[in-house]
Enzyme design. Structure first.
Site, PDB file in Angstrom:
ATOM      1  N   HIS A 194      -0.785   0.091  -9.901  1.00 33.45           N
ATOM      2  CA  HIS A 194      -1.519  -0.774  -8.967  1.00 33.45           C
ATOM      3  C   HIS A 194      -2.111  -1.997  -9.680  1.00 33.45           C
ATOM      4  O   HIS A 194      -3.325  -2.234  -9.677  1.00 33.45           O
ATOM      5  CB  HIS A 194      -2.626   0.012  -8.251  1.00 33.45           C
ATOM      6  CG  HIS A 194      -3.022  -0.606  -6.932  1.00 33.45           C
ATOM      7  ND1 HIS A 194      -3.460   0.139  -5.866  1.00 33.45           N
ATOM      8  CD2 HIS A 194      -3.046  -1.901  -6.500  1.00 33.45           C
ATOM      9  CE1 HIS A 194      -3.738  -0.659  -4.849  1.00 33.45           C
ATOM     10  NE2 HIS A 194      -3.484  -1.906  -5.215  1.00 33.45           N
ATOM     11  N   GLU A 214      -3.420   7.875  -4.708  1.00 34.06           N
ATOM     12  CA  GLU A 214      -3.748   7.168  -5.942  1.00 34.06           C
ATOM     13  C   GLU A 214      -5.020   7.756  -6.519  1.00 34.06           C
ATOM     14  O   GLU A 214      -5.959   8.030  -5.766  1.00 34.06           O
ATOM     15  CB  GLU A 214      -3.940   5.675  -5.681  1.00 34.06           C
ATOM     16  CG  GLU A 214      -2.653   4.937  -5.405  1.00 34.06           C
ATOM     17  CD  GLU A 214      -2.828   3.412  -5.384  1.00 34.06           C
ATOM     18  OE1 GLU A 214      -3.919   2.919  -5.755  1.00 34.06           O
ATOM     19  OE2 GLU A 214      -1.878   2.722  -4.990  1.00 34.06           O
ATOM     20  N   ARG A 250       0.850  -1.187   0.000  1.00 34.99           N
ATOM     21  CA  ARG A 250       0.000   0.000   0.000  1.00 34.99           C
ATOM     22  C   ARG A 250       0.887   1.238   0.000  1.00 34.99           C
ATOM     23  O   ARG A 250       1.913   1.295   0.696  1.00 34.99           O
ATOM     24  CB  ARG A 250      -0.931   0.025   1.225  1.00 34.99           C
ATOM     25  CG  ARG A 250      -2.135  -0.901   1.123  1.00 34.99           C
ATOM     26  CD  ARG A 250      -3.077  -0.471   0.000  1.00 34.99           C
ATOM     27  NE  ARG A 250      -4.279  -1.295  -0.113  1.00 34.99           N
ATOM     28  CZ  ARG A 250      -4.390  -2.362  -0.877  1.00 34.99           C
ATOM     29  NH1 ARG A 250      -3.338  -2.780  -1.572  1.00 34.99           N
ATOM     30  NH2 ARG A 250      -5.534  -3.021  -0.954  1.00 34.99           N
TER      31      ARG A 250
END
Length: 340
Positions: free
Chosen positions: A299, A280, A251
């Site tokens: 991602h 993000e 993360r």
């Protein structure tokens, strides 16, 4: 039943698996959410969610069992689901569900831990090798029509894993796989995880500070919690050896992005392989995008067909347990089995 899927966990595939497991008599409503065509985000009080609350609410009356990946099961949505008894989230954790509200309403919530472990582990290894061998820059020279044999020079070529001390932060399903691959490639694997009592022979369990002090490569696999938020900041990056590599497929908020950018710009870090960011999506003008010693992926660690197939299989197996009155294998909230 309701399947609130998307363009990765395809509702039709889930419905087909449900009917194969439980029979053609079941009634399934299918919804297709916008993810991953549109990035996930915060919806009301839940995070990493995608979809429309009102659409969910309009389809939930009469639904006893729901399967989703990203749909926002907020307090408002759960209040509009009077018949819901089981909610299965096809992810490692149900971050898009208001668990307190679900528990208060007697709704069992389950998930599919480890469904993306092979994919995420493989990408972490791929990023590590690509950064160490500087494949991004080497490919660019070939694409430009060059033949840079001078990159064989000692001061220009990359490094390797064999004999290198590599730190694994977080020794769960993904971290274990990455550590095993690094070990097989000859790396000296160090592991830091407060919940790990032991590690396989040949690896060494150490504290986080010692891991940072010694590791030429650090790969992050910790869960994001209030305790781990920002766990790698300026001070931690400064502890890493000169020229070390940081890989993050866990993360983005585990790392102070500004501090990481500074460490890469200064050359203290030799490189980074990143799949996750804070924030993000990574802004188009973010300085990380312009750094030559960074390999960036949007991602996609879990983005394999096998991950989707595995998540669907695990979710359907959980529904089958519930309908049979058996205990849930991955229940995280509410009753662990169906009352009879």
């Amino acid at each position: 039943m309701l399947v609130a899927g998307d363009h990765f966990i395809r509702p039709r595939a889930v419905s087909g698996a449900l009917r194969e497991a439980l029979g053609d008599h079941i009634a399934v409503t299918e919804l297709v959410g916008p993810w991953p065509i549109e990035p996930f985000g915060t919806v009301a009080e839940v995070s990493e969610a995608s979809g429309d609350e009102d659409e969910l609410i309009s389809n939930l009356p009469g639904v006893e069992i729901a399967i989703t990946q990203m749909a926002p099961f907020t307090a408002r949505v759960l209040a509009g689901a009077p018949d819901l008894r089981l909610l299965v989230v096809t992810r490692g954790g149900p971050v898009n569900v208001n668990l307190e509200e679900a528990a208060a309403r007697g709704i069992a919530v389950s998930c599919t831990p480890g469904r993306n472990a092979p994919a995420a582990a493989e990408l972490a290894v791929a990023l590590t090798l690509a950064v160490l061998r500087r494949l991004k820059d080497v490919h660019a020279t070939m694409a430009a029509g060059e033949w840079r044999s001078d990159l064989y020079a000692y001061d220009r070529c990359g490094g390797e894993l064999d004999g290198t001390e590599v730190g694994i932060v977080g020794f769960g399903a993904i971290g274990r796989r990455v550590a095993a691959v690094f070990d097989a490639l000859g790396a000296r694997v160090l592991v830091a995880d407060p919940f790990a009592d032991s590690v396989p022979e040949g690896m060494t369990l150490v504290g986080p500070a010692e891991l940072l002090d010694r590791s030429q490569v650090v790969s992050l696999h910790a869960r994001l919690t209030p305790e781990t938020h920002g766990m790698i900041g300026g001070a931690e990056l400064a502890r890493m050896p000169e020229g070390a590599v940081l890989v993050n497929t866990a993360r983005g908020a585990l790392v102070d992005t500004d501090a990481l950018t500074s460490a890469l710009k200064s050359g203290h870090l030799g490189g980074a392989g990143l799949d996750v960011y804070d924030p993000e999506p990574l802004p188009a003008d973010h300085p990380l995008r312009a750094l030559p010693n960074v390999l960036l992926v949007p991602h996609l660690a879990g983005a394999t067909r096998q991950t989707a197939d595995r998540a669907i299989r695990m979710a359907v197996e959980e529904v089958a347990r519930w309908t049979a009155g058996e205990p849930l294998a991955y229940g995280v909230s509410g009753p662990r089995r169906r009352s009879r």
